[in-house]
Scaffold this motif. Structure first.
Motif, PDB file in Angstrom:
ATOM      1  N   VAL A   1     -12.937 -17.435 -13.979  1.00 22.92           N
ATOM      2  CA  VAL A   1     -14.048 -18.046 -13.259  1.00 22.92           C
ATOM      3  C   VAL A   1     -14.928 -16.966 -12.635  1.00 22.92           C
ATOM      4  O   VAL A   1     -16.169 -17.013 -12.712  1.00 22.92           O
ATOM      5  CB  VAL A   1     -13.519 -19.024 -12.190  1.00 22.92           C
ATOM      6  N   ARG A   2     -14.297 -15.966 -12.026  1.00 22.95           N
ATOM      7  CA  ARG A   2     -15.069 -14.876 -11.431  1.00 22.95           C
ATOM      8  C   ARG A   2     -15.774 -14.052 -12.510  1.00 22.95           C
ATOM      9  O   ARG A   2     -16.948 -13.692 -12.369  1.00 22.95           O
ATOM     10  CB  ARG A   2     -14.154 -13.976 -10.595  1.00 22.95           C
ATOM     11  N   ARG A   3     -15.067 -13.756 -13.609  1.00 21.62           N
ATOM     12  CA  ARG A   3     -15.634 -12.954 -14.682  1.00 21.62           C
ATOM     13  C   ARG A   3     -16.824 -13.652 -15.334  1.00 21.62           C
ATOM     14  O   ARG A   3     -17.801 -13.001 -15.731  1.00 21.62           O
ATOM     15  CB  ARG A   3     -14.547 -12.652 -15.722  1.00 21.62           C
ATOM     16  N   ALA A   4     -16.754 -14.981 -15.448  1.00 25.49           N
ATOM     17  CA  ALA A   4     -17.820 -15.742 -16.087  1.00 25.49           C
ATOM     18  C   ALA A   4     -19.007 -15.991 -15.162  1.00 25.49           C
ATOM     19  O   ALA A   4     -20.029 -16.520 -15.598  1.00 25.49           O
ATOM     20  CB  ALA A   4     -17.269 -17.077 -16.589  1.00 25.49           C
ATOM     21  N   GLY A   5     -18.872 -15.626 -13.890  1.00 25.12           N
ATOM     22  CA  GLY A   5     -19.973 -15.824 -12.945  1.00 25.12           C
ATOM     23  C   GLY A   5     -20.208 -17.266 -12.569  1.00 25.12           C
ATOM     24  O   GLY A   5     -21.332 -17.646 -12.213  1.00 25.12           O
ATOM     25  N   ILE A   6     -19.168 -18.083 -12.629  1.00 25.93           N
ATOM     26  CA  ILE A   6     -19.306 -19.490 -12.265  1.00 25.93           C
ATOM     27  C   ILE A   6     -19.400 -19.607 -10.739  1.00 25.93           C
ATOM     28  O   ILE A   6     -18.577 -19.026 -10.021  1.00 25.93           O
ATOM     29  CB  ILE A   6     -18.113 -20.298 -12.805  1.00 25.93           C
ATOM     30  N   PRO A   7     -20.404 -20.346 -10.217  1.00 24.45           N
ATOM     31  CA  PRO A   7     -20.574 -20.446  -8.763  1.00 24.45           C
ATOM     32  C   PRO A   7     -19.550 -21.384  -8.129  1.00 24.45           C
ATOM     33  O   PRO A   7     -19.877 -22.476  -7.652  1.00 24.45           O
ATOM     34  CB  PRO A   7     -22.000 -20.988  -8.628  1.00 24.45           C
ATOM     35  N   VAL A   8     -18.287 -20.969  -8.147  1.00 25.69           N
ATOM     36  CA  VAL A   8     -17.219 -21.813  -7.637  1.00 25.69           C
ATOM     37  C   VAL A   8     -17.347 -21.970  -6.127  1.00 25.69           C
ATOM     38  O   VAL A   8     -17.726 -21.025  -5.415  1.00 25.69           O
ATOM     39  CB  VAL A   8     -15.836 -21.219  -8.020  1.00 25.69           C
ATOM     40  N   ALA A   9     -17.059 -23.156  -5.621  1.00 26.46           N
ATOM     41  CA  ALA A   9     -17.066 -23.412  -4.186  1.00 26.46           C
ATOM     42  C   ALA A   9     -15.724 -22.982  -3.592  1.00 26.46           C
ATOM     43  O   ALA A   9     -14.701 -22.947  -4.292  1.00 26.46           O
ATOM     44  CB  ALA A   9     -17.323 -24.887  -3.915  1.00 26.46           C
ATOM     45  N   TYR A  10     -15.740 -22.650  -2.310  1.00 23.77           N
ATOM     46  CA  TYR A  10     -14.520 -22.205  -1.630  1.00 23.77           C
ATOM     47  C   TYR A  10     -14.214 -23.129  -0.456  1.00 23.77           C
ATOM     48  O   TYR A  10     -15.124 -23.722   0.148  1.00 23.77           O
ATOM     49  CB  TYR A  10     -14.670 -20.772  -1.127  1.00 23.77           C
ATOM     50  N   SER A  11     -12.940 -23.231  -0.159  1.00 21.71           N
ATOM     51  CA  SER A  11     -12.515 -24.035   0.980  1.00 21.71           C
ATOM     52  C   SER A  11     -12.900 -23.331   2.279  1.00 21.71           C
ATOM     53  O   SER A  11     -13.141 -22.122   2.313  1.00 21.71           O
ATOM     54  CB  SER A  11     -11.004 -24.252   0.936  1.00 21.71           C
ATOM     55  N   ALA A  12     -12.958 -24.103   3.365  1.00 20.38           N
ATOM     56  CA  ALA A  12     -13.243 -23.533   4.674  1.00 20.38           C
ATOM     57  C   ALA A  12     -11.945 -23.034   5.297  1.00 20.38           C
ATOM     58  O   ALA A  12     -10.853 -23.222   4.761  1.00 20.38           O
ATOM     59  CB  ALA A  12     -13.911 -24.579   5.555  1.00 20.38           C
ATOM     60  N   GLY A  13     -12.064 -22.364   6.425  1.00 23.14           N
ATOM     61  CA  GLY A  13     -10.876 -21.904   7.132  1.00 23.14           C
ATOM     62  C   GLY A  13     -10.713 -20.403   7.112  1.00 23.14           C
ATOM     63  O   GLY A  13     -11.557 -19.649   6.604  1.00 23.14           O
ATOM     64  N   PHE A  14      -9.584 -19.949   7.666  1.00 25.42           N
ATOM     65  CA  PHE A  14      -9.329 -18.520   7.830  1.00 25.42           C
ATOM     66  C   PHE A  14      -9.126 -17.822   6.486  1.00 25.42           C
ATOM     67  O   PHE A  14      -9.482 -16.663   6.320  1.00 25.42           O
ATOM     68  CB  PHE A  14      -8.093 -18.324   8.715  1.00 25.42           C
ATOM     69  N   SER A  15      -8.527 -18.526   5.517  1.00 26.46           N
ATOM     70  CA  SER A  15      -8.241 -17.926   4.208  1.00 26.46           C
ATOM     71  C   SER A  15      -8.839 -18.805   3.105  1.00 26.46           C
ATOM     72  O   SER A  15      -8.129 -19.595   2.483  1.00 26.46           O
ATOM     73  CB  SER A  15      -6.727 -17.779   4.016  1.00 26.46           C
ATOM     74  N   PRO A  16     -10.144 -18.667   2.828  1.00 28.70           N
ATOM     75  CA  PRO A  16     -10.793 -19.514   1.816  1.00 28.70           C
ATOM     76  C   PRO A  16     -10.206 -19.276   0.427  1.00 28.70           C
ATOM     77  O   PRO A  16      -9.833 -18.154   0.077  1.00 28.70           O
ATOM     78  CB  PRO A  16     -12.263 -19.072   1.871  1.00 28.70           C
TER      79      PRO A  16
END
Length: 238
Positions: free
Chosen positions: A25-40
């Motif tokens: 996902v990171r390599r393909a440049g997909i704009p993935v969403a991240y969870s909130a909080g101390f450790s997204p």
């Protein structure tokens, strides 16, 4: 998203597959969403993952993205970033409803080498005729006994049709196909094989080659899994 787990990657654990997908996902440049909080962490959720050692043509996951993406472009970019054997087959934009709730059952194919078709057919008939077949499996909570027969919707046996089985020097081979409802605890193909051994003494001489062919909502007419992404293709509830 529907993806396949093929070849040697069937021996990869679910944890390693999830790590490979996150890297892709990171390599393909997909704009993935991240969870909130101390450790997204990336919003990637898996539904009904197949066991380690089992191939599959029907694995499913959901990816949360931070902006709209073209599904076909996302499929191509992610597929090219994954190792051979992890193949992205289909991507659709998710609409209302839970994907996990749609996965009501799976169709499995089990190839057994060195098995007489008549013996396999007799064992299958005995299994289907039994009102219940109790098997045991070691779980995280210890040994657990459950009924392997109840979840099996269909179970059929056929000789291999690849033109090699039964011809010297190739041993005989049969193919079991089964549709199994998703219940708790989950009944897996190896549980059904154990049930065949218990009711009919059926014990293949070599390890089975197991592939999940499909999973999804069980069609009332055919009893087989339908496409779980169909609701998303039509844009919501039918």
């Amino acid at each position: 998203m529907r993806y396949a787990k093929r070849g040697r990657l069937r021996f990869t654990s679910h944890r390693d597959i999830s790590r490979a997908l996150e890297r892709a996902v990171r390599r393909a440049g997909i704009p993935v969403a991240y969870s909130a909080g101390f450790s997204p962490h990336p919003k990637i959720s898996y539904a009904g993952a197949a066991p380690t050692g089992v191939a599959s043509e029907a694995e499913y996951l959901e990816i949360g993205v931070s902006r709209a993406c073209d599904p076909q472009r996302l499929r191509a970019d992610l597929d090219s970033s994954l190792p051979p054997g992890l193949d992205v087959l289909d991507v659709v934009e998710a609409h209302a409803g839970s994907l996990a709730d749609r996965l009501e059952g799976s169709m499995w194919e089990v190839r057994l080498t060195g098995v007489d078709p008549g013996e396999a057919a007799s064992a299958v008939a005995a299994f289907l005729a039994a009102p219940s077949v109790e098997v045991e499996r070691l779980t995280k909570k210890g040994m657990r006994a459950f009924d392997a027969r109840q979840a099996v919707q269909t179970l059929t046996v056929a000789a291999a049709a690849d033109g090699t089985a039964g011809q010297e020097p190739f041993p005989s081979c049969v193919i079991l196909r089964m549709v199994v409802r998703h219940e708790t605890p989950a009944v897996r193909p190896d549980d059904v094989l154990m049930g065949l051994r218990l009711v009919a003494g059926f014990a293949p001489p070599s390890p089975p080659a197991v592939t999940r062919l499909a999973q999804g909502p069980l069609d009332a007419m055919t009893g087989e899994p339908a496409d779980p992404l169909e609701l998303d293709r039509v844009g919501g509830d039918l």
